[in-house]
Design a protein around this motif. Structure first.
Motif, PDB file in Angstrom:
ATOM      1  N   PHE A 107      47.255  46.016  28.857  1.00  0.00           N
ATOM      2  CA  PHE A 107      46.064  45.440  29.473  1.00  0.00           C
ATOM      3  C   PHE A 107      44.814  46.200  29.061  1.00  0.00           C
ATOM      4  N   PHE A 108      44.819  47.522  29.257  1.00  0.00           N
ATOM      5  CA  PHE A 108      43.628  48.319  28.954  1.00  0.00           C
ATOM      6  C   PHE A 108      43.405  48.431  27.442  1.00  0.00           C
ATOM      7  N   THR A 109      44.464  48.420  26.664  1.00  0.00           N
ATOM      8  CA  THR A 109      44.332  48.503  25.212  1.00  0.00           C
ATOM      9  C   THR A 109      43.607  47.278  24.659  1.00  0.00           C
ATOM     10  N   ALA A 110      43.910  46.111  25.198  1.00  0.00           N
ATOM     11  CA  ALA A 110      43.252  44.879  24.744  1.00  0.00           C
ATOM     12  C   ALA A 110      41.760  44.906  25.048  1.00  0.00           C
ATOM     13  N   LYS A 111      41.376  45.595  26.095  1.00  0.00           N
ATOM     14  CA  LYS A 111      39.964  45.713  26.480  1.00  0.00           C
ATOM     15  C   LYS A 111      39.290  46.906  25.811  1.00  0.00           C
ATOM     16  N   LYS A 112      40.038  47.630  24.987  1.00  0.00           N
ATOM     17  CA  LYS A 112      39.578  48.846  24.307  1.00  0.00           C
ATOM     18  C   LYS A 112      39.110  49.902  25.307  1.00  0.00           C
ATOM     19  N   LYS A 113      39.899  50.049  26.380  1.00  0.00           N
ATOM     20  CA  LYS A 113      39.635  51.040  27.415  1.00  0.00           C
ATOM     21  C   LYS A 113      40.874  51.914  27.584  1.00  0.00           C
TER      22      LYS A 113
ATOM     23  N   LEU B 102      41.216  44.930  39.482  1.00  0.00           N
ATOM     24  CA  LEU B 102      41.952  44.982  40.732  1.00  0.00           C
ATOM     25  C   LEU B 102      43.403  45.330  40.438  1.00  0.00           C
ATOM     26  N   LEU B 103      43.980  46.143  41.286  1.00  0.00           N
ATOM     27  CA  LEU B 103      45.393  46.487  41.186  1.00  0.00           C
ATOM     28  C   LEU B 103      46.161  45.536  42.086  1.00  0.00           C
ATOM     29  N   GLU B 104      47.106  44.789  41.511  1.00  0.00           N
ATOM     30  CA  GLU B 104      47.926  43.863  42.278  1.00  0.00           C
ATOM     31  C   GLU B 104      49.362  44.367  42.267  1.00  0.00           C
ATOM     32  N   ASP B 105      49.911  44.617  43.458  1.00  0.00           N
ATOM     33  CA  ASP B 105      51.277  45.132  43.578  1.00  0.00           C
ATOM     34  C   ASP B 105      52.003  44.306  44.626  1.00  0.00           C
ATOM     35  N   ASP B 106      53.053  43.590  44.217  1.00  0.00           N
ATOM     36  CA  ASP B 106      53.810  42.763  45.150  1.00  0.00           C
ATOM     37  C   ASP B 106      55.113  43.427  45.595  1.00  0.00           C
ATOM     38  N   GLY B 107      55.283  44.697  45.290  1.00  0.00           N
ATOM     39  CA  GLY B 107      56.489  45.414  45.661  1.00  0.00           C
ATOM     40  C   GLY B 107      57.535  45.446  44.560  1.00  0.00           C
ATOM     41  N   GLN B 108      57.475  44.497  43.639  1.00  0.00           N
ATOM     42  CA  GLN B 108      58.406  44.467  42.523  1.00  0.00           C
ATOM     43  C   GLN B 108      57.711  44.729  41.188  1.00  0.00           C
ATOM     44  N   ARG B 109      56.535  44.138  41.041  1.00  0.00           N
ATOM     45  CA  ARG B 109      55.783  44.309  39.808  1.00  0.00           C
ATOM     46  C   ARG B 109      54.345  44.684  40.127  1.00  0.00           C
ATOM     47  N   THR B 110      53.753  45.406  39.207  1.00  0.00           N
ATOM     48  CA  THR B 110      52.350  45.790  39.328  1.00  0.00           C
ATOM     49  C   THR B 110      51.573  45.123  38.205  1.00  0.00           C
ATOM     50  N   GLY B 111      50.395  44.605  38.541  1.00  0.00           N
ATOM     51  CA  GLY B 111      49.569  43.956  37.542  1.00  0.00           C
ATOM     52  C   GLY B 111      48.103  44.262  37.775  1.00  0.00           C
ATOM     53  N   TYR B 112      47.279  43.818  36.841  1.00  0.00           N
ATOM     54  CA  TYR B 112      45.845  44.028  36.932  1.00  0.00           C
ATOM     55  C   TYR B 112      45.151  42.686  36.818  1.00  0.00           C
ATOM     56  N   LYS B 113      44.001  42.583  37.461  1.00  0.00           N
ATOM     57  CA  LYS B 113      43.216  41.358  37.429  1.00  0.00           C
ATOM     58  C   LYS B 113      41.749  41.747  37.288  1.00  0.00           C
ATOM     59  N   MET B 114      41.026  40.987  36.488  1.00  0.00           N
ATOM     60  CA  MET B 114      39.597  41.233  36.283  1.00  0.00           C
ATOM     61  C   MET B 114      38.796  40.379  37.260  1.00  0.00           C
ATOM     62  N   VAL B 115      37.760  40.986  37.869  1.00  0.00           N
ATOM     63  CA  VAL B 115      36.853  40.271  38.765  1.00  0.00           C
ATOM     64  C   VAL B 115      35.450  40.477  38.225  1.00  0.00           C
ATOM     65  N   PHE B 116      34.703  39.383  38.092  1.00  0.00           N
ATOM     66  CA  PHE B 116      33.374  39.437  37.525  1.00  0.00           C
ATOM     67  C   PHE B 116      32.329  39.230  38.608  1.00  0.00           C
ATOM     68  N   ASP B 117      31.316  40.070  38.608  1.00  0.00           N
ATOM     69  CA  ASP B 117      30.195  39.952  39.535  1.00  0.00           C
ATOM     70  C   ASP B 117      29.052  39.298  38.776  1.00  0.00           C
TER      71      ASP B 117
END
Length: 59
Positions: A1-7, A42-57
């Motif tokens: 995820f972060f590699t694709a954003k060059k972060k 945003l950090l999304e954790d459902d107890g089984q998997r962890t993911g990231y989501k982008m939020v734009f202001d």
């Protein structure tokens, strides 16, 4: 995820995500347009998997 954003997932960014569930991310790279943008991740954790989501202001 972060590699694709060059972060890099730094210690301070990881700490902010774990503490608040969200952290600002500036200068993300868009593969589609080739430009950079600012957003919050945003950090999304459902107890089984962890993911990231982008939020734009927009505004």
């Amino acid at each position: 995820f972060f590699t694709a954003k060059k972060k890099v997932l730094t210690k301070s960014l990881a700490a902010a995500l774990l503490k608040n569930g969200r952290a600002p991310l500036k200068g993300c790279y868009s593969e589609k347009t080739g430009k950079t943008y600012d957003a919050s991740v945003l950090l999304e954790d459902d107890g089984q998997r962890t993911g990231y989501k982008m939020v734009f202001d927009n505004g």
